[in-house]
Design a protein around this motif. Structure first.
Motif, PDB file in Angstrom:
ATOM      1  N   VAL A 170     -56.104  52.484  22.477  1.00 22.56           N
ATOM      2  CA  VAL A 170     -55.132  52.998  23.444  1.00 22.56           C
ATOM      3  C   VAL A 170     -54.955  54.476  23.157  1.00 22.56           C
ATOM      4  O   VAL A 170     -54.618  54.872  22.035  1.00 22.56           O
ATOM      5  N   HIS A 226     -50.504  57.449  27.693  1.00 21.14           N
ATOM      6  CA  HIS A 226     -49.404  56.688  28.284  1.00 21.14           C
ATOM      7  C   HIS A 226     -48.683  57.506  29.345  1.00 21.14           C
ATOM      8  O   HIS A 226     -48.816  58.733  29.409  1.00 21.14           O
ATOM      9  N   ARG A 227     -47.920  56.813  30.124  1.00 19.72           N
ATOM     10  CA  ARG A 227     -46.907  57.408  30.997  1.00 19.72           C
ATOM     11  C   ARG A 227     -45.568  56.755  30.667  1.00 19.72           C
ATOM     12  O   ARG A 227     -45.417  55.545  30.789  1.00 19.72           O
ATOM     13  N   TYR A 265     -43.990  55.830  28.057  1.00 24.75           N
ATOM     14  CA  TYR A 265     -43.935  54.676  27.153  1.00 24.75           C
ATOM     15  C   TYR A 265     -42.722  54.735  26.234  1.00 24.75           C
ATOM     16  O   TYR A 265     -42.344  53.729  25.645  1.00 24.75           O
ATOM     17  N   SER A 273     -43.873  52.196  33.472  1.00 21.49           N
ATOM     18  CA  SER A 273     -44.644  52.905  32.453  1.00 21.49           C
ATOM     19  C   SER A 273     -46.059  52.335  32.402  1.00 21.49           C
ATOM     20  O   SER A 273     -46.343  51.286  32.992  1.00 21.49           O
ATOM     21  N   THR A 303     -49.740  52.136  29.625  1.00 23.93           N
ATOM     22  CA  THR A 303     -50.589  52.561  28.512  1.00 23.93           C
ATOM     23  C   THR A 303     -52.027  52.530  29.008  1.00 23.93           C
ATOM     24  O   THR A 303     -52.396  51.702  29.852  1.00 23.93           O
ATOM     25  N   TYR A 304     -52.846  53.439  28.480  1.00 27.16           N
ATOM     26  CA  TYR A 304     -54.236  53.563  28.925  1.00 27.16           C
ATOM     27  C   TYR A 304     -55.173  53.387  27.737  1.00 27.16           C
ATOM     28  O   TYR A 304     -55.049  54.082  26.728  1.00 27.16           O
ATOM     29  N   VAL A 328     -43.971  47.927  31.420  1.00 26.41           N
ATOM     30  CA  VAL A 328     -45.186  48.582  30.972  1.00 26.41           C
ATOM     31  C   VAL A 328     -46.390  47.863  31.565  1.00 26.41           C
ATOM     32  O   VAL A 328     -46.424  46.626  31.628  1.00 26.41           O
ATOM     33  N   PRO A 378     -50.309  47.757  30.888  1.00 23.80           N
ATOM     34  CA  PRO A 378     -51.499  48.156  30.125  1.00 23.80           C
ATOM     35  C   PRO A 378     -52.740  48.092  31.021  1.00 23.80           C
ATOM     36  O   PRO A 378     -53.014  47.056  31.637  1.00 23.80           O
ATOM     37  N   ILE A 388     -50.936  59.050  23.191  1.00 26.05           N
ATOM     38  CA  ILE A 388     -50.061  57.986  22.688  1.00 26.05           C
ATOM     39  C   ILE A 388     -49.488  58.306  21.311  1.00 26.05           C
ATOM     40  O   ILE A 388     -48.408  57.822  20.943  1.00 26.05           O
ATOM     41  N   GLU A 421     -53.230  43.454  24.628  1.00 31.49           N
ATOM     42  CA  GLU A 421     -52.084  44.345  24.770  1.00 31.49           C
ATOM     43  C   GLU A 421     -50.900  43.615  25.399  1.00 31.49           C
ATOM     44  O   GLU A 421     -49.748  43.780  24.979  1.00 31.49           O
TER      45      GLU A 421
END
Length: 417
Positions: free
Chosen positions: A47, A50-51, A53, A294, A296-297, A202, A204, A28, A88
Motif C-alpha cells: 500500500v 491514500h486519500r 486515511y 477515504s 488506500t491505494y 475506507v 482499498p 501512506i 486489506e
C-alpha cells in the motif's frame, strides 16, 4: 485531453509519482504512526498511497464506527492478483470496521459483455475467497440491490456527462450502460452509509481505480446540506442544499448564534462539534449526512511474465483452482530479476525489487519479515540462483493453494446473495 488512468485497462503503465502529484494522492507513510498496529501490506510498501486515511486511523485508534468497502468486477475467475485488496478489507474489519463487498455484475455486463449467468458464477467465487480469508459483513450483487439503484439515481443528479468525459475520457461512442456503471460504483462506495450509519468509509483499491474515488468524493460533498468552515473567530455553517427548516434548526441549536441569508455563524464551539451536530440535523431533515469517503491505494502484483497480473493474460496469473502442473509451469517459466549469466548473478546479485517471483513471496507467500529479508539477501548477494528460487517459490505456492482451496470449499455455504 485523455485521462491519466483508465480503470478498465489491463495493460496500462502508470507513473505513480506523476499520479500523486497530479491528483493529490498522499503517500501512506506519514499516517502509519497513527495506527495501533501496522499490517504487513503497509509495512512492506504494497500500500503506497491514500486519500483522507487519517480519519480511518483515528477511528481505529479511538474505536469509533467506520466502514470498509470494496468491489470486484466478476469478469473471470479470481486469482492471486485479487488477493491483496481482500486481505486489506479483512484486516480493517478486524480493526473494528463494518465490512461491505459489492460484486459489480452490472459493470461486468456493461463493460466486458459478460452474461448475467457468468457474472453470478464468477461473483460467487470471489465471495468464497473472501470468506476463506475470514470476511464478515454484508455482500451484494449490484443488479439485485434496490437501495443501491435508488442511491445511484440520486448520485446521478450531481454528475453531468462533461464530468465523466473529463475523468474517464468518455465520448460520443461511449455506451450509456458504461456511464451508468460508473454511477453505480459511486453508489457502491456511499451505500454503507445509507444501509448502516453515516461514518468514515475506507475503500482499498488498486491505484488505477482512483478516478472512481475522486468522483465519489465530489458527489458525497455535493449531496451534503451544509458546508462547515472554521473562520478563525467563529464557525460558519453555510447552506448548499438545505431546507430552510434545517438551517433554522442549526441556528436554534446554538444559543447566541447569528443567522443570515443562507448561513449561520457560531462562536465559542469547536469545529468538530459543529460538524457532528450539523450532520445530525441534516439526517433529521431527510439528508444523507455523508462522510467523504477515504481510500488506500496498493501497487499491482506483477504478472509472472511482467506487467500487471490480469485474467486477460492467462500466463501471467495463478488461479486458485489451477492444476499443480500448470502452476509449476507458470512459476518455473516466469521472468525474473536475475542476471543474464550465472557468473554475473554470483558477482552482482539479482534485482529482487523488479522480480515477479520475489514479489510473489513479498505479497502473499512469506509472512515472516526476517524470512523474507533472508530471501532478499540471498538473491541480491548472488547466493541464490533464479532456478533455485523458483523451486522454493513453487513449493510455497503449492502449499498455499492447497490450503486456500480447502478453506474455500469449507465456506461455500456462506455464499448466499
Amino acid at each position: 485531453m485523455q485521462p491519466s488512468i483508465n480503470p478498465w485497462s489491463s495493460g496500462q503503465s502508470i507513473d505513480t509519482k506523476k499520479l500523486f502529484e497530479e491528483f493529490g494522492i498522499e503517500p501512506i507513510g506519514p499516517v502509519l504512526g497513527d495506527l495501533p498496529e501496522i499490517p504487513t501490506f503497509m509495512r512492506r510498501g504494497v500500500v503506497i498511497g491514500h486519500r483522507d486515511y487519517g480519519q480511518i486511523a483515528t477511528a481505529i485508534r479511538e474505536k469509533r464506527p467506520f466502514h470498509v468497502l470494496t468491489g470486484f468486477m466478476p469478469s473471470g475467475h479470481p486469482h492471486l492478483g485479487h488477493l491483496m485488496v481482500m486481505k486489506e478489507v479483512v484486516w480493517h474489519i478486524r480493526q473494528g470496521g463494518q465490512g461491505t463487498i459489492t460484486i459489480a455484475d452490472c459493470e461486468a455486463h456493461a463493460v466486458r459483455g459478460l452474461s448475467w449467468e457468468d457474472c453470478d458464477k464468477y461473483g460467487r467465487e470471489y465471495l468464497q475467497c473472501l470468506y476463506a480469508l475470514g470476511f464478515e459483513g454484508r455482500t451484494y450483487f449490484q443488479s439485485r440491490n434496490e437501495v443501491l439503484k435508488n442511491l445511484a439515481f440520486e448520485a446521478a443528479t450531481r454528475v453531468n456527462f462533461s464530468d465523466l468525459s473529463a475523468i474517464y475520457g468518455f465520448g460520443s461512442e461511449t455506451a450509456l450502460a458504461h456511464a451508468m456503471s460508473v454511477i453505480n460504483q459511486v453508489a457502491d462506495i456511499l451505500d454503507p452509509q445509507v444501509e448502516g450509519v453515516p461514518a468514515p468509509t475506507v475503500v482499498p483499491v488498486g491505484i488505477d481505480q482512483d478516478p472512481h474515488i475522486r468522483l465519489t468524493r465530489d458527489v458525497a460533498r455535493k449531496l451534503r446540506f451544509f458546508t462547515v468552515e472554521d473562520r478563525g473567530d467563529h464557525v460558519s455553517v453555510r447552506s448548499k442544499n438545505a431546507p430552510a427548516a434545517a438551517l433554522e434548526a442549526v441556528h436554534r441549536t446554538y444559543k447566541g448564534s447569528k443567522k443570515y441569508e443562507g448561513h449561520v455563524d457560531i462562536r465559542g464551539v469547536p469545529l468538530e462539534e459543529v460538524k457532528e451536530r450539523t450532520r445530525a440535523v441534516e439526517i433529521e431533515h431527510g439528508g444523507f449526512g455523508f462522510f467523504t469517503p477515504s481510500a488506500t491505494y496498493h501497487q499491482f502484483m506483477p504478472g509472472l511474465q511482467g506487467g500487471k497480473m490480469s485474467s486477460s493474460v492467462p500466463e501471467s496469473i495463478i488461479g486458485f483452482h489451477e492444476p499443480e502442473a500448470a502452476v509449476k509451469k507458470k512459476v518455473m517459466g516466469a521472468v525474473t530479476g536475475g542476471r543474464p549469466t550465472l557468473e554475473e548473478q554470483k558477482a552482482m546479485g539479482g534485482e529482487a525489487d523488479r522480480c515477479p517471483v520475489y514479489l510473489l513471496n513479498l505479497f502473499h507467500l512469506i509472512e515472516d519479515d526476517r524470512e523474507l529479508q533472508e530471501l532478499r539477501d540471498r538473491c541480491c548477494g548472488g547466493e541464490l540462483t533464479c532456478g533455485a528460487c523458483k523451486k522454493e517459490t513453487f513449493a510455497r505456492v503449492s502449499e498455499f493453494l492447497h490450503d486456500f482451496s480447502e478453506r474455500m470449499d469449507a465456506v461455500e455455504h456462506l455464499v448466499e446473495v
